[in-house]
Design an enzyme around this catalytic site. Structure first.
Site, mmCIF file in Angstrom:
data_model
loop_
_atom_site.group_PDB
_atom_site.id
_atom_site.type_symbol
_atom_site.label_atom_id
_atom_site.label_comp_id
_atom_site.label_asym_id
_atom_site.label_seq_id
_atom_site.Cartn_x
_atom_site.Cartn_y
_atom_site.Cartn_z
ATOM 1 N N ILE A 79 0.836 -1.327 -0.010
ATOM 2 C CA ILE A 79 -0.055 -0.020 0.169
ATOM 3 C C ILE A 79 1.005 1.326 -0.043
ATOM 4 O O ILE A 79 1.975 1.094 0.257
ATOM 5 C CB ILE A 79 -1.025 0.019 1.183
ATOM 6 C CG1 ILE A 79 -0.235 -0.147 2.723
ATOM 7 C CG2 ILE A 79 -2.088 -1.052 1.032
ATOM 8 C CD1 ILE A 79 -1.152 0.083 3.780
ATOM 9 N N ASP A 80 0.149 2.430 -0.241
ATOM 10 C CA ASP A 80 1.142 3.616 -0.401
ATOM 11 C C ASP A 80 1.786 3.970 1.002
ATOM 12 O O ASP A 80 1.212 3.714 1.963
ATOM 13 C CB ASP A 80 0.207 4.875 -1.127
ATOM 14 C CG ASP A 80 -0.201 4.543 -2.355
ATOM 15 O OD1 ASP A 80 0.418 3.868 -3.182
ATOM 16 O OD2 ASP A 80 -1.248 5.133 -2.866
ATOM 17 N N LYS A 81 2.822 4.775 0.776
ATOM 18 C CA LYS A 81 3.579 5.422 1.944
ATOM 19 C C LYS A 81 2.400 5.927 2.904
ATOM 20 O O LYS A 81 2.501 5.889 4.205
ATOM 21 C CB LYS A 81 4.544 6.323 1.503
ATOM 22 C CG LYS A 81 5.199 7.226 2.845
ATOM 23 C CD LYS A 81 6.218 8.218 2.072
ATOM 24 C CE LYS A 81 6.594 9.036 3.359
ATOM 25 N NZ LYS A 81 7.531 10.137 3.009
ATOM 26 N N THR B 140 -0.913 5.737 3.028
ATOM 27 C CA THR B 140 -1.825 4.938 3.481
ATOM 28 C C THR B 140 -1.744 4.110 4.482
ATOM 29 O O THR B 140 -0.644 3.356 4.396
ATOM 30 C CB THR B 140 -2.387 4.148 2.155
ATOM 31 O OG1 THR B 140 -2.690 4.852 1.136
ATOM 32 C CG2 THR B 140 -3.734 3.306 2.561
ATOM 33 N N ARG C 105 -7.176 6.017 -5.717
ATOM 34 C CA ARG C 105 -6.745 7.637 -5.589
ATOM 35 C C ARG C 105 -7.254 8.159 -7.186
ATOM 36 O O ARG C 105 -7.667 9.104 -7.172
ATOM 37 C CB ARG C 105 -5.275 7.792 -5.382
ATOM 38 C CG ARG C 105 -5.101 7.593 -3.817
ATOM 39 C CD ARG C 105 -3.543 7.466 -3.466
ATOM 40 N NE ARG C 105 -3.046 8.788 -3.345
ATOM 41 C CZ ARG C 105 -1.742 9.024 -3.219
ATOM 42 N NH1 ARG C 105 -0.757 8.044 -3.321
ATOM 43 N NH2 ARG C 105 -1.371 10.250 -3.308
#
Length: 345
Positions: A155-157, A159, A258
């Protein structure tokens, strides 16, 4: 399945670094780009080369092309990647982990916002993988993803939320198969600007690295670029100018939620990369602007949380289901919006 496994490691959106620059010989016969690179890069598989072309990492004369593009004499081919060439050794670091579940084959962690999942450009240390390397020895690595031990997705930084980590080769293979089959259940909570017209729906729109800004992902509704991406969503709670929604992923592309929510006209609240860090709905009163700015300060990241994760245990075959509560910054912003709606009828 090896190529599809890499779906869950779509490259980070970042600036690109030149790895190879090849100028076709003046006497070069006209040839397909992918075949040309197969001859010039003997250690690269055809599928990897084709994926690099489709994802825009390989250009001809500074333009993105298709794998079957015909290369001409003196054409300039550049292979650029989101990170510079680097040793893939992972340095173990004593970083605490929030472990939700663990057994001999896997573990589930609750990643805090701000922690990068694996080492990459500008984030070679302090990542989840650095922490895993310290706490666990000899974690397996998925083929084609050297330097990312234990990871089968990410998952994104900025998130927060749940990730499953493989501790054995058998677990990694079993989990990767479930991601490939889309049988893993992943539920996210997000706060978005505005309220979707439909209370629930499915976004089935290709996404891929933007042709204008390589740092972000764009939607390609015509399906002529990018890769298949499917997000199911439903409204949980409207809060006048913003809405709490639930998203379930069928595919796992970089920045999928997103990009999809921006495409739908409802960027994630406080998402600077996708335009959600400014007032998109509401009044022009200075009091309202001050309120929203305060919310941005409380949550200076995209309002996105990986809330639940469900999968079949790769060894016992038992269905495993995990949930984690929203982090403090998220709950505080929700409370402020709830209060604002209540007292500003």
């Amino acid at each position: 399945m090896s190529e599809e496994k890499n779906d869950f490691f779509d490259e980070e959106i970042n600036e690109l670094y030149e790895h190879h620059r090849i100028v076709a010989d003046p006497k070069q016969a006209i040839i397909r780009l992918d075949k040309f690179l197969m001859d010039k890069l003997p250690n690269a598989s055809r599928s990897k080369i084709q994926k690099g072309i489709k994802d825009g990492f390989i250009t001809v004369n500074d333009k993105t092309v298709k794998p079957n593009h015909k290369l001409h004499p003196e054409d300039v081919v550049v292979m650029a990647m989101p990170e510079p060439p680097r040793d893939t050794d992972v340095v173990p670091e004593d970083i605490p982990l929030n472990i939700v579940y663990e057994d001999d084959h896997l573990l589930v962690v609750n990643k805090e916002a701000g922690m990068v999942v694996h080492p990459a450009h500008q984030n070679w240390s302090g990542t989840l993988v650095n922490a895993l390397a310290y706490h666990f020895k000899n974690l397996p690595e998925m083929e084609g993803n050297t330097g990312r031990p234990g990871l089968v997705h990410r998952i994104d930084k900025d998130t927060s939320g749940l990730l499953v980590i493989a501790k054995t080769e058998q677990a990694m293979s079993g989990l990767a198969r479930q991601f490939f089959d889309h049988s893993i259940e992943r539920t996210y909570n997000a706060l978005v600007w505005g309220e979707p017209k439909e209370q629930e729906g499915t976004i089935n729109v290709n996404i891929g690295r933007s042709l204008k800004d390589r740092r972000v992902v764009d939607a390609f509704p015509e399906g002529d670029f990018g890769r298949v991406a499917i997000t199911h969503y439903k409204v949980i709670k409207p809060l006048r100018y913003v809405t709490m929604i639930q998203c379930n992923l069928e595919t796992g592309r970089t920045h999928q939620i997103r990009a999809h929510m921006k495409y739908l006209g409802h960027p994630l609240f406080s998402d600077a990369m996708y335009g959600g860090n400014k007032i998109l709905k509401g009044t022009s009163f200075s009091k309202y602007k001050q309120f929203v700015d305060n919310c941005f300060k409380i949550m200076p990241r995209q309002a996105l949380h990986a809330k639940s994760l469900g999968f079949e245990h790769p060894i016992s075959k038992e269905w495993m289901q995990f949930e984690c509560e929203l982090p403090e910054d998220f709950t505080n912003v929700l409370a402020k919006w709830d209060q604002y709606v209540t007292h500003n009828d």
